[in-house]
Design an enzyme around this catalytic site. Structure first.
Site, short mmCIF file in Angstrom:
data_model
loop_
_atom_site.label_atom_id
_atom_site.label_comp_id
_atom_site.label_asym_id
_atom_site.label_seq_id
_atom_site.Cartn_x
_atom_site.Cartn_y
_atom_site.Cartn_z
N LYS A 49 7.23 48.69 37.33
CA LYS A 49 6.88 47.26 37.37
C LYS A 49 7.86 46.52 38.27
O LYS A 49 7.48 45.63 39.04
CB LYS A 49 6.88 46.68 35.94
CG LYS A 49 5.68 47.14 35.14
CD LYS A 49 5.78 46.88 33.64
CE LYS A 49 4.62 47.56 32.93
NZ LYS A 49 4.67 47.49 31.47
N GLN A 93 8.11 45.16 26.62
CA GLN A 93 7.63 46.53 26.81
C GLN A 93 7.47 47.22 25.45
O GLN A 93 8.38 47.21 24.63
CB GLN A 93 8.64 47.29 27.70
CG GLN A 93 8.23 48.69 28.03
CD GLN A 93 6.97 48.77 28.91
OE1 GLN A 93 6.83 48.04 29.88
NE2 GLN A 93 6.07 49.66 28.55
N ASP A 116 0.91 39.55 29.62
CA ASP A 116 0.27 40.76 29.09
C ASP A 116 -0.99 40.42 28.28
O ASP A 116 -1.76 41.31 27.94
CB ASP A 116 1.25 41.52 28.17
CG ASP A 116 1.74 42.82 28.79
OD1 ASP A 116 1.12 43.28 29.77
OD2 ASP A 116 2.74 43.36 28.30
#
Ligand code: NAD
Length: 281
Positions: A49, A93, A116
């Site tokens: 990322k 994460q 997200d």
């Protein structure tokens, strides 16, 4: 023979378009990533990322928290990032260490920075068909359908897996494109029976070669989200690619399919968050 859906190439195109947009419009987006604990795979995902951010021109801040972090400490970092005007997107994460409540943490991320799309507010927006942040993997899958002109209208789509991050939002996205959607999961009695009439299959399970050629019909479109390792340690999906690709009209490879698209759509969501937040100011 089937058409290979090249997620790697498509993702590259999307990153390039975003890079041009960032440069042309003089944007300065920033993504903050929280990595809690020492999950080895997560470290690799975060590195990928970060590389994608570099390429697009997104500033990247990484927050490393030890495994023994308390829930309150995690929430207070999220609060700090919510209040940091420089930060456009916050990504926690997963997985996070046992004992921490990830749903509470996702819900704490400000909906406008929830790149997200896991905050219940954005989940709700997806369900009612309003513009919000769509989780990156389902969003990447929908982009592949769009780019390859795969029409979903009236098609029978089967999603295997019902997680909050992939299965459920993917089913919702397919429904929004007028597919007739079935969701299968670990308690589904006869997976083959559910799959055999499917025009579109999205496999998001984490079981190697779960979907076999005798389970699918000719011409099926197959999206393989799974990330597993074979006996040689090579990355492979949930679909028996070798055999299923002989029957499919379109199929994604693993690696090089859904994975790169997930990261490209994260980049897209960060740029979108930045633009939306700046319009407000
Ligand atoms: P998860 O473990 O949260 O969910 C797996 C789902 O599969 C569950 O809903 C379960 O009911 C279902 N399932 C388990 N065994 C089954 C069976 N035999 N038949 C039918 N359904 C069954 O996993 P997840 O987070 O949704 O991820 C799924 C897979 O996708 C994993 O391999 C993961 O690594 C991969 N993944 C890839 C990306 C990407 O960007 N490529 C992103 C997220 C997840």
């Amino acid at each position: 023979m089937s058409v290979l859906i090249n997620g790697k190439e498509l993702a590259k195109e999307i990153r390039l378009e975003l890079k041009e947009k960032v440069e042309k419009e003089n944007l300065s987006p920033m993504l903050a990533v929280i990595l809690c604990g020492d999950d080895a795979a997560s470290k690799v995902y975060v590195r990928n990322k970060s590389k994608a951010c570099d390429e697009v021109g997104i500033k990247f801040k990484e927050y490393l928290l030890p495994s023994e972090t308390k829930q309150e400490e995690l929430l207070s970092l999220i609060d700090k990032l919510n209040n940091d005007s420089e930060v456009d997107g916050i990504l926690l994460q997963s997985p996070i260490p046992k004992g921490l409540n990830i749903e509470e943490a996702f819900a704490r991320i400000s909906p406008e920075k929830d790149v997200d799309g896991f905050n219940p507010y954005n989940v709700g927006k997806l369900v009612i068909g309003e513009d919000g942040f769509i989780p990156c993997t389902p969003y990447g899958i929908m982009k592949m359908f769009e780019k390859y002109n795969i029409d979903l209208h009236g098609k029978k789509a089967v999603v295997i897996g019902r997680s909050n991050i992939v299965g459920k939002p993917t089913a919702q996205c397919l429904l929004s494109k007028n597919a007739t959607v079935t969701i299968c999961h670990s308690k589904t009695k006869d997976l083959k029976e559910e799959l055999k009439e499917a025009d579109v299959i999205v496999a998001a399970v984490g079981v190697r070669a779960l979907v076999k050629a005798d389970m699918v019909k000719d011409g099926v479109v197959v999206i393989d989200v799974g990330m597993n390792r074979n006996d040689e340690g090579k990355l492979c999906g949930d679909v028996d690619f070798e055999e299923v690709s002989k029957k499919a009209s379109y199929i994604t490879p693993v690696p090089g399919g859904v994975g790169p698209m997930t990261i490209a759509m994260l980049m897209n969501n960060v740029v979108k968050a930045h633009i939306q937040r700046n319009h407000k100011r």
